[in-house]
Each structure stands twice: as C-alpha cells, then as structure tokens.
Design an enzyme around this catalytic site. Sequence first.
Site, PDB file in Angstrom:
ATOM      1  N   TYR A   1       3.549   4.656  15.620  1.00 24.02           N
ATOM      2  CA  TYR A   1       3.203   4.229  14.258  1.00 24.02           C
ATOM      3  C   TYR A   1       3.798   5.179  13.213  1.00 24.02           C
ATOM      4  CZ  TYR A   1      -0.050   2.844  10.472  1.00 24.02           C
ATOM      5  OH  TYR A   1      -0.612   2.429   9.297  1.00 24.02           O
TER       6      TYR A   1
ATOM      7  N   LYS B   1       6.438   3.955  10.517  1.00 22.20           N
ATOM      8  CA  LYS B   1       6.043   3.979   9.105  1.00 22.20           C
ATOM      9  C   LYS B   1       7.024   4.808   8.276  1.00 22.20           C
ATOM     10  CE  LYS B   1       2.534   1.433   8.233  1.00 22.20           C
ATOM     11  NZ  LYS B   1       2.849   0.130   7.590  1.00 22.20           N
TER      12      LYS B   1
HETATM   13  P1  NAI Z   1      -5.474  -5.325   8.276  1.00 24.61           P
HETATM   14  O1  NAI Z   1      -5.470  -5.415   9.765  1.00 24.61           O
HETATM   15  O2  NAI Z   1      -6.755  -5.552   7.566  1.00 24.61           O
HETATM   16  O3  NAI Z   1      -4.384  -6.309   7.680  1.00 24.61           O
HETATM   17  C1  NAI Z   1      -3.101  -6.401   8.205  1.00 24.61           C
HETATM   18  C2  NAI Z   1      -2.702  -7.856   8.275  1.00 24.61           C
HETATM   19  O4  NAI Z   1      -1.371  -7.951   8.786  1.00 24.61           O
HETATM   20  C3  NAI Z   1      -3.594  -8.679   9.211  1.00 24.61           C
HETATM   21  O5  NAI Z   1      -4.141  -9.770   8.510  1.00 24.61           O
HETATM   22  C4  NAI Z   1      -2.635  -9.122  10.307  1.00 24.61           C
HETATM   23  O6  NAI Z   1      -2.943 -10.426  10.825  1.00 24.61           O
HETATM   24  C5  NAI Z   1      -1.314  -9.097   9.603  1.00 24.61           C
HETATM   25  N1  NAI Z   1      -0.202  -8.986  10.555  1.00 24.61           N
HETATM   26  C6  NAI Z   1      -0.112  -8.152  11.608  1.00 24.61           C
HETATM   27  N2  NAI Z   1       1.042  -8.359  12.259  1.00 24.61           N
HETATM   28  C7  NAI Z   1       1.703  -9.334  11.589  1.00 24.61           C
HETATM   29  C8  NAI Z   1       2.946  -9.959  11.765  1.00 24.61           C
HETATM   30  N3  NAI Z   1       3.738  -9.654  12.800  1.00 24.61           N
HETATM   31  N4  NAI Z   1       3.326 -10.901  10.883  1.00 24.61           N
HETATM   32  C9  NAI Z   1       2.532 -11.240   9.842  1.00 24.61           C
HETATM   33  N5  NAI Z   1       1.308 -10.688   9.641  1.00 24.61           N
HETATM   34  C10 NAI Z   1       0.906  -9.744  10.509  1.00 24.61           C
HETATM   35  O7  NAI Z   1      -4.889  -3.886   7.931  1.00 24.61           O
HETATM   36  P2  NAI Z   1      -4.769  -3.049   6.545  1.00 24.61           P
HETATM   37  O8  NAI Z   1      -5.534  -1.801   6.742  1.00 24.61           O
HETATM   38  O9  NAI Z   1      -5.052  -3.899   5.384  1.00 24.61           O
HETATM   39  O10 NAI Z   1      -3.243  -2.628   6.611  1.00 24.61           O
HETATM   40  C11 NAI Z   1      -2.245  -3.126   5.749  1.00 24.61           C
HETATM   41  C12 NAI Z   1      -1.042  -2.197   5.838  1.00 24.61           C
HETATM   42  O11 NAI Z   1      -1.391  -0.914   5.345  1.00 24.61           O
HETATM   43  C13 NAI Z   1      -0.514  -1.985   7.252  1.00 24.61           C
HETATM   44  O12 NAI Z   1       0.888  -1.948   7.226  1.00 24.61           O
HETATM   45  C14 NAI Z   1      -1.054  -0.633   7.627  1.00 24.61           C
HETATM   46  O13 NAI Z   1      -0.263   0.007   8.608  1.00 24.61           O
HETATM   47  C15 NAI Z   1      -1.007   0.071   6.287  1.00 24.61           C
HETATM   48  N6  NAI Z   1      -1.891   1.216   6.180  1.00 24.61           N
HETATM   49  C16 NAI Z   1      -3.232   1.030   6.105  1.00 24.61           C
HETATM   50  C17 NAI Z   1      -4.066   2.130   5.985  1.00 24.61           C
HETATM   51  C18 NAI Z   1      -5.525   1.973   5.808  1.00 24.61           C
HETATM   52  O14 NAI Z   1      -6.193   3.021   5.567  1.00 24.61           O
HETATM   53  N7  NAI Z   1      -6.086   0.773   5.898  1.00 24.61           N
HETATM   54  C19 NAI Z   1      -3.550   3.502   6.025  1.00 24.61           C
HETATM   55  C20 NAI Z   1      -2.109   3.583   6.018  1.00 24.61           C
HETATM   56  C21 NAI Z   1      -1.334   2.459   6.113  1.00 24.61           C
END
Ligand code: NAI
Length: 299
Positions: A163, A167
Amino acid sequence: MADTRFNDRVVIITGAGNGLGRSHALDFGKRGAKVVVNDLGGSGFGEGADQRVADVVVDEIKAAGGEAVANYDSVTDGDKIVQTAMDAFGRVDVVVNNAGILRDKSFQNMTDEDWDLIFDVHVRGAYKVTHAAWPLMREQGYGRIVFTTSAAGIYGNFGQTNYSAAKLAQLGMAQTLATEGRKKNICVNTIAPIAGSRLTETVMPKEVLDLLKPEFVTPLVVKLCDENSEVTNGLFEVGAGFLAEVRWERTQGAYLDTEAGFEAEDIDASWAKITDFTDAAHPADIGEANKAIFAGLKR
Ligand code: NAI
C-alpha cells in the site's frame, strides 16, 4: 465569500460509494456538478462487487436536487468510467482518484497477489482513469485532478509495504502530471487524508473514528478542483480539521573531491554536513533539485 460552484462541470469520483468518495460526491453534487459516481462495490479487501453501492449515492445526490450517474466498473477499466461521463454529460472537467482497498500484511507474509492487487487498484486504476480523461482535458484547456495518497506512503507504516509503495506511486504520477498539465490549465494535486471509514475501522477506536469525519477532508478537495484555483503540484495532509502542505526538504549537503576521488571511508568526515538540516533547501522541481548536483561539476 463567493460560493464555489461547479455548474455544467462534470466530475468523476472513483470509489464514491463509501467513505471519502461518497462525501466528495455529495458535496460536488450540492454545488451544481454533474457527478459520475464510480464504485465497484467490493469489500475493503478487494473482493466481490455490488452495483447498489454506487446507486445509493446517485440517489442521495438526486434527492438533494443534484445530477449524477452511476458507473460500476473497476478503476482498472478507467476508460469505461470516462466513457460513462461522456455518454451521460459529454465532457470531463474533474477527476478525483479516490478508489482504494487494503491488503495489509507484514512483508514477510505478503503474497504476490496482495502486492499485485494493491498496485492494480491504486496505481493502474488511477493511471487508467486519468489517462482516459487527460486528452479531453488538454483539448478543452481545462482540468482539475486530485490523487489520494496516504501518510503510509509518505512516511511508511508497518504491514503496508504494498500500500505504501502504491500510494507514493500516485504522488509520483501527480507531480509529473502537474508539470505536463501546467500549460493546458490542468491542475493536479495530492491529498493524504485521514478519515473514519471501513478501511480505518479496524485500526482505530470508534470514538476516534466518529470524530474523523470524511466531511472534514472534502472541502480541500473541492477547493483544489475549483476553476478559480491555480494551486498545482501540492501535497496536503488533511483530517479532523487539520490541513497542511507537505514538501521535500534537503540538507545543504557536502561536496567530496571528485578529482582526487573518494571512497566510502571518506564520507565520514562530511557526514555531519550531509545530514544537517539547518538552512535546508526545498527544491520545487527537478531542475532546481539537480542544480546542486551539477554545481559539483563546476568546482
Ligand atoms: P472506503 O472503503 O470507505 O471507500 C473506498 C471505495 O472504493 C469503496 O466504496 C470501494 O468499493 C471502492 N473501490 C475499491 N476498489 C475499487 C475499484 N477497483 N474500482 C472502483 N471502486 C473501487 O475507503 P476510504 O477510507 O473512503 O478510502 C478512500 C481513499 O482514501 C482510498 O484510496 C484510501 O486508500 C485513501 N486513504 C484513506 C485513509 C483513511 O483514513 N480513510 C487514509 C489514507 C488514504
């Protein structure tokens, strides 16, 4: 303060069915954007698919009086997501690369599948969506792109080799695209957010997660995508109401004697200087960074 509006602007948000992406999508929808709500609807581990996940957010945007269309493809088929935008709305102005999954494991236990899947979604996925939107943005002389990196990429984090690497690859992509897009009014920025979501619910207590609302991250994304914003090539940490820009820092460094030649043992005498961050430099681009190296040729 003037309202930030996105009337007639078409905004693609990947992974917009949950967490941060959903929050971004609702905010853009509220501000008059035509929103493409992309979500594969799989698990946080990258398994399965469910169209309802995107549909629910589209319904929410419409219920609030906004315009939106769902796309259920994986970001690895980014061209199809851009096609959905073109079919429904005829243009693409903003891309927020947000979709993400986790496959956390210590490096010792990591499999090739864990590595490849994370790279597929975070690196190839962000590339595919952006690459399909890029010629459209160049053609119209306007675009705003936000990539979503992570503190795990910037600083490293136990159990997240795959990851972290993926990232930080997004930051590399964003920095180069900011350079390539500058003349075409395409601004490209990167956020490293922290928010309560299903990706963080296993690593933080619920009381903390409840305070880390995705809605505290979204305003920066909206600001960076505003047509009046000229901010580009930025990296921002954002969460819980804290917003801060992050940049590279380099020591003044030391020059060793290339004429006389030097070996590993000769570095010791300069080590304090090599590692002393007093009066550190902050090279803004590769040209500025390389000046220090090339200055060594002229001595
Ligand atoms: P989340 O799991 O709530 O939302 C991520 C969404 O991406 C999900 O709805 C999922 O179905 C969708 N997804 C996953 N793979 C996919 C694909 N191949 N094609 C289309 N959609 C896909 O996660 P969150 O926390 O909202 O994360 C959003 C972004 O922020 C991610 O890239 C994550 O790595 C990044 N991030 C989040 C952090 C946090 O504290 N929540 C910290 C650092 C980065």
